[in-house]
Enzyme design. Structure first.
Site, PDB file in Angstrom:
ATOM      1  N   VAL A  13     -36.899 -14.040  -9.100  1.00 56.13           N
ATOM      2  CA  VAL A  13     -38.143 -13.324  -9.401  1.00 56.13           C
ATOM      3  C   VAL A  13     -38.911 -13.010  -8.124  1.00 56.13           C
ATOM      4  O   VAL A  13     -39.362 -11.886  -7.905  1.00 56.13           O
ATOM      5  CB  VAL A  13     -39.029 -14.125 -10.381  1.00 56.13           C
ATOM      6  CG1 VAL A  13     -40.375 -13.426 -10.576  1.00 56.13           C
ATOM      7  CG2 VAL A  13     -38.325 -14.284 -11.729  1.00 56.13           C
ATOM      8  N   SER A 121     -45.291 -18.470 -12.419  1.00 54.53           N
ATOM      9  CA  SER A 121     -44.601 -19.699 -12.835  1.00 54.53           C
ATOM     10  C   SER A 121     -44.905 -20.033 -14.292  1.00 54.53           C
ATOM     11  O   SER A 121     -46.041 -19.886 -14.753  1.00 54.53           O
ATOM     12  CB  SER A 121     -45.028 -20.868 -11.945  1.00 54.53           C
ATOM     13  OG  SER A 121     -44.918 -20.523 -10.576  1.00 54.53           O
ATOM     14  N   ASN A 122     -43.901 -20.509 -15.003  1.00 59.69           N
ATOM     15  CA  ASN A 122     -44.046 -20.854 -16.424  1.00 59.69           C
ATOM     16  C   ASN A 122     -44.312 -22.340 -16.640  1.00 59.69           C
ATOM     17  O   ASN A 122     -43.933 -23.157 -15.817  1.00 59.69           O
ATOM     18  CB  ASN A 122     -42.759 -20.463 -17.172  1.00 59.69           C
ATOM     19  CG  ASN A 122     -42.757 -18.994 -17.582  1.00 59.69           C
ATOM     20  OD1 ASN A 122     -43.769 -18.461 -17.993  1.00 59.69           O
ATOM     21  ND2 ASN A 122     -41.612 -18.351 -17.447  1.00 59.69           N
ATOM     22  N   HIS A 177     -48.154 -16.032 -23.212  1.00 60.96           N
ATOM     23  CA  HIS A 177     -46.858 -15.558 -22.725  1.00 60.96           C
ATOM     24  C   HIS A 177     -45.795 -16.549 -23.199  1.00 60.96           C
ATOM     25  O   HIS A 177     -45.243 -17.326 -22.427  1.00 60.96           O
ATOM     26  CB  HIS A 177     -46.875 -15.460 -21.199  1.00 60.96           C
ATOM     27  CG  HIS A 177     -45.580 -15.006 -20.601  1.00 60.96           C
ATOM     28  ND1 HIS A 177     -44.948 -13.844 -20.987  1.00 60.96           N
ATOM     29  CD2 HIS A 177     -44.792 -15.568 -19.645  1.00 60.96           C
ATOM     30  CE1 HIS A 177     -43.837 -13.706 -20.279  1.00 60.96           C
ATOM     31  NE2 HIS A 177     -43.712 -14.735 -19.468  1.00 60.96           N
TER      32      HIS A 177
END
Length: 314
Positions: A13, A121-122, A177
């Site tokens: 990413v 970032s998740n 999200h």
């Protein structure tokens, strides 16, 4: 183009984001940083060697854990963290990525105390909430990627059904999200001004909503890891809107202080993005069903946010 953008994390990413920033000549200087020795340096060299081929004027420099190189960044994009593996939810990542994001934000602000942060970032909503809490930055200087990416995915699925130029489609996804928390706002989606509700049957629109919500998980199943082209591009477009003061309306995770009926919560809503970060929240007229879905999304995100306190990160 005398602006500086730093991208933290040179994985798929982050490297894609740096590449899109460079090919669009968004800023004069791009710093790509990673903690794996040589990774950022190698990817930066690879991208720069495309410069004569595609007309790149930006300069990209890769560094290993050298946060001083990010000094005076106008925008810092944080992609660092563990990516999802099959069977993992974004929420499974709270502990490990929370510690990573906390460390990155602390190091970034030592050298760029007035920067604008874009969190990729998740789990994004919770990581953006963490960044808001620990950075001390005004809330308009911290944005989460989510909605910009999810809205692009919604447009993709609408385009498959309508078979038109995808750029003629306007559609937005708000809410969290996450596979179960995002809220595609079908009631306001249009194709060249025509409501999609008048162009497609409800059954098809329901299919599109569900496909959008599991858009990331679908790619995870197919390729065995998280997506990177669209997330990287979405982060780059947010940065471009900031440094070029474009005033674009994009859905982003931002800290709410009463807007949309929520308080002390980062969740995706439409905002106007310009040189100061997000400048104003846009109040979309939602249907009752969309409001209900948004409220459910907010409750789910708050539950994940509590994990930060439970494990001592916040």
């Amino acid at each position: 183009m005398s602006r500086k953008i730093s991208v933290i994390g040179a994985g798929n990413v982050g490297a894609t984001c740096a590449n899109v920033l460079a090919t669009r000549n968004v800023s004069a200087e791009i710093i790509l940083l990673d903690n794996q020795k040589g990774l950022a340096e190698g990817k930066a060299i690879d991208i720069m060697q495309t410069a004569p081929l595609v007309g790149i004027n930006s300069r990209i420099k890769g560094v290993t854990d050298d946060y001083e190189s990010t000094s005076n960044s106008d925008v810092v994009i944080i992609t660092a963290g563990v990516t999802r593996k099959p069977g993992m939810s974004r929420e499974d990542l709270v502990g490990v990525n929370g510690r990573i994001v906390k460390s990155v934000v602390t190091n970034v602000l030592k050298y760029s105390p007035d920067t604008i942060l874009i969190i990729v970032s998740n789990p994004m909503d919770t990581m953006c909430y963490l960044a808001n809490k620990i950075s001390g930055l005004p809330r308009h200087k911290v944005l989460g990627l989510g909605g910009a990416l999810d809205s692009s995915r919604l447009k993709y699925y609408l385009n498959l059904a309508l078979n038109v130029n995808v750029n003629d489609i306007q559609a937005t996804v708000i809410g969290g999200h996450g596979d179960t928390t995002m809220v595609p706002v079908i009631s306001l989606a249009t194709c060249k001004g025509a409501p999609v509700t008048s162009l497609l049957p409800k059954e098809k629109l329901d299919e599109i909503v569900e496909a959008t919500k599991v858009g990331g998980a679908t790619l995870l199943q197919i390729i065995g890891t998280s997506a990177w082209y669209a997330p990287g591009a979405a982060a780059a477009i947010l940065a471009e809107s900031i440094v070029n003061d474009q005033k674009r309306i994009l859905a982003c995770g931002v800290m709410l202080e009463g807007e949309y009926g929520e308080q002390d919560l980062v969740i995706g809503v439409p905002v106007i993005i310009g040189q100061y970060g997000w400048e104003r929240i846009v109040d979309f007229p939602l249907t009752d069903a969309e409001k209900e879905a948004f409220n459910a999304s907010a409750k789910a995100i708050k539950k994940v946010n509590h994990v930060l306190e439970d494990i001592g990160i916040l």
